[in-house]
Design an enzyme around this catalytic site. Sequence first.
Site, PDB file in Angstrom:
ATOM      1  N   HIS A 680       0.695  -1.435  -0.035  1.00  0.00           N
ATOM      2  CA  HIS A 680      -0.165  -0.456  -0.197  1.00  0.00           C
ATOM      3  C   HIS A 680       0.857   1.586  -0.042  1.00  0.00           C
ATOM      4  CE1 HIS A 680      -3.139  -3.072   1.807  1.00  0.00           C
ATOM      5  NE2 HIS A 680      -4.050  -1.591   0.757  1.00  0.00           N
ATOM      6  N   ASN A 683       3.194   3.385  -5.704  1.00  0.00           N
ATOM      7  CA  ASN A 683       3.150   2.447  -6.681  1.00  0.00           C
ATOM      8  C   ASN A 683       1.161   1.703  -6.691  1.00  0.00           C
ATOM      9  OD1 ASN A 683       5.347   2.981  -7.934  1.00  0.00           O
ATOM     10  ND2 ASN A 683       6.803   1.311  -7.017  1.00  0.00           N
TER      11      ASN A 683
END
Length: 947
Positions: A680, A683
């Site tokens: 998380h 990206n």
Amino acid sequence: MPCLQSESLESMDPDRTTPGPSSAAGTEESFRRETVTAPLTVKDVSWFFSPLWNPRSKTRSTRFKDGVKSNQVEAWLDDHSDFTRAYFLRRASAVSGPQAESPLPRVLRNSSDQSDLLRKGHHHLRPSSPITSSHMSPLMYRLVPLSSDVSASPDCIDRFSPDVCVSRCPCSPRSPRSPFSPHSSRFSFLPCQPLSPICPSSPDLPLSPHPLHPSATHSTLCGHGEYCPWMMELLRGGLSWMGSVVELCQGAVLHTGELLAAECCSLSLVKKDCGGRSTLEEVVAPTALGCLSEGNLYSHAHLELVKGIMGCALATGSPMNLRDVSGDPRFDLDDDQSLKIRTVLSVPIKNHRGEVVGVAVMINKTNCCNGSVSAFTNMDEKVLSNHMDVLGLFLDNVQLYESSRQEAKRSQALIEMAQVLSKTHCSFEVLLSKMASTIMPFTHAQYCTIFIPRKQTPVENEQVSFSNVIHLECEELGSSCQIYRREHDISDIDQSYALQTLVAMETLKMSQISEETITSLVCCPVRNERSENVIAVCQLMKKWSKDSDDMEAFNRYDERLLEDLAVYCGLALQYAQAVMITEERRASIEVTQEVLAYHITAAEQEIQALQEASIPSVESLHMLDFHFSEFGLPEDRSTQATIRMFLDLNLVQDFNIEYKSLCQWVLSVRRGYRNNVPYHNWNHALSTAQSMFAILMATDQLMTIFSRLEILALMIATLNHDIDHRGVNNSYIERTQQPLAQLYGHSSLENHHYNLCIFILNNTGSQILSGLSAEDHRAVLHMLKRAILATDLNVYMERRTEFFTLAKKSRVNWKSEKKKDLLRSMLMTASDLSAITKPWPEQKRIANLVTMEFFAQGDKEKQEFKIKPIDIMNRENIPRLPYMQVEYIDDICYPLYKAVSRLFDTCSPLLDGCKKNRENWMHLAMEAQDEDIENSKCVMLTTQTEE
């Protein structure tokens, strides 16, 4: 039953009865021949004061409740022939003789005086007397004619001693004082009246506390009428004239003191302390009656002896009749005490529940002729007990009445203080001053002071002190009062009592009146409920009487009001402290936000570089491809790709977004993600935004359904939906009671993502929504919050059934805001989970990153909570990863993409990618199963070979 005074009542006691004289024999025989056909019934309440009636006796109902039987009356008259003859002589004289001019009888000293009085008919008749009243019993009608033939023989009258015939009159020279209040003129005397055949009291009784105004004919005084005026006045007057409990007790004890010919009387009431122990509180101080003058009152040693006797009566709950105090082994008397206090009668006062509520004491029964001291008789004890029983009944009512009035005042004061506390004030001192001024009129206090202790560190041998005082003074202006706040230096105010209260942490109450000083005060500590520390001291001083200029002691109601003020002062102090803490925290938050804004904002060179960079096209970045992969994309290229999506959606042009602000906002969002989180991170945010961009660009229907404002909100939401993710889920945050859980309670991470998103949007230089109108700005913020909260899988599971139902319809009308909100939420989840639709190499890489993050949380749960994590977070389940991935696709992903693809066929690549990845994970699961079977066969073959 004939009315008797205290000593003549003894003749009714069987143990003290003497035979009647021979001169009355003929009369006795005539009485025996008379037949009484109607019962003698008590017509008023004076029977209550008969010494033969005892409220604690179980046989009282047979004596009075049902009336006196005729044979009982005749038997009693036969046994008391001496009294019977003299009584009817007096009644005959009262009927036939003229009324005396003076309403007061003379004090008779010998039998000749008595004979003369009877012959002249000196006793008065009242309209309500048994001779003339309609309430006269049939027996009296039968007996009256006989008295006309009876001669007033001196021999017969001599058998009645002066003590029996006439007690001293309260109006006589021996009673110069008012019998009820030595210091008040509100009580007055009434004329003495003839003896009644019912009232048992002595001839010369004082009045009840309420004045009895004589009628046009004659007034009734206790002992000469058919009822006791003290009790009748209580019944007639009710509670309207009763000023206080003290006045009621004064009237009762002085009434009975005069009745019993006592030299001195006193009364104390029971008071319970905090521990529940009963103590006596003096209500009527030892009061001189008769020949005892004010200057000849008892010393402190005598008063202590009286207190000891009253304490014994309180402990035992029974009367104490000490006929010789000096001979009682329970009391050690000195010579002076034994000379002054010789006989004592002490009776407990009980309420209707039988509880002892006070003690009355009578000292030294005096002889009205020569002033000698004699012992209190059993009849005296009964008379006093009966009067005190009535007092006990009335005390409950008076105390209840007084309590209700005080509670009404207290409620009003509490409401006023609450109103003051609820308003905004310019300073804390003004707030306390207004609250203190509310109770001063209720307590009649002249001064009210609030002491605030000095904040200091605990140092050995360091004395406590006050840093500030709030001093109020009350000035009476006729019927009203004006309260001023005086500015005083702390050294000008006496702090000694406040310091005692501060150290003892208990309420202090004092009342001292001397020639030099007058002290009447009550101090109460103000406590902090959390720490139990004393944070202030409230003090009231000098209570002035509302009826006079004298000073009074503060009572328990004043004490309760001050304690209420202390509670409100404590609330005010805590409120002020809370406001102060809130202001401090607000300032701290502002500083924190300033620091956060500085660190989350990219450097000027970085912003300028992005602003001047040439943004690649969507084709070169493969941004329109559902199989887009951010893996291996440089950071500067990822921010350029974000700018490209906003440009190609025409959001910059449509909403007048300043290009530099857009560049700074994108860089700030990237900085908001944590690089140490495996999955998380930035990206994942870019991948989610690209999926939403591809869905919108590929589906013209969606571009028609959603407004430009909604598309802007969706793009901002996808980029911020996991900002500042900590690598753990909501369950872990709630279990560890992190501040995020305390702030939001549910969807903690998603709420945090939204708030941080708003913070960046409001940060100087990153305000990409500044070109919106106020209405559009509010609408975007609302849609942002709904979209970010929709990425919580719990929210998705709650709403997806409704969405799946819509997807099954052949045609859906998306004009309603509710359906559009549902569609935005489902597309947010589809974009968030889009990693499951990526090509197999990308899917496998992302699955490993997700597993790494989940297993790290499982390791923390094992270590911190000593529990076994769920399967997807348990590192021991690595071999089962393919099975878990298949379950994840079947339960969460596949139904969603199937529904989206059914509604919008341009999104079918998402469903196709999901299916392919499921096949690959299923293949790995089968391989793992075959491998497990092969391993188990090898284990079995090895075992058989060894055998």
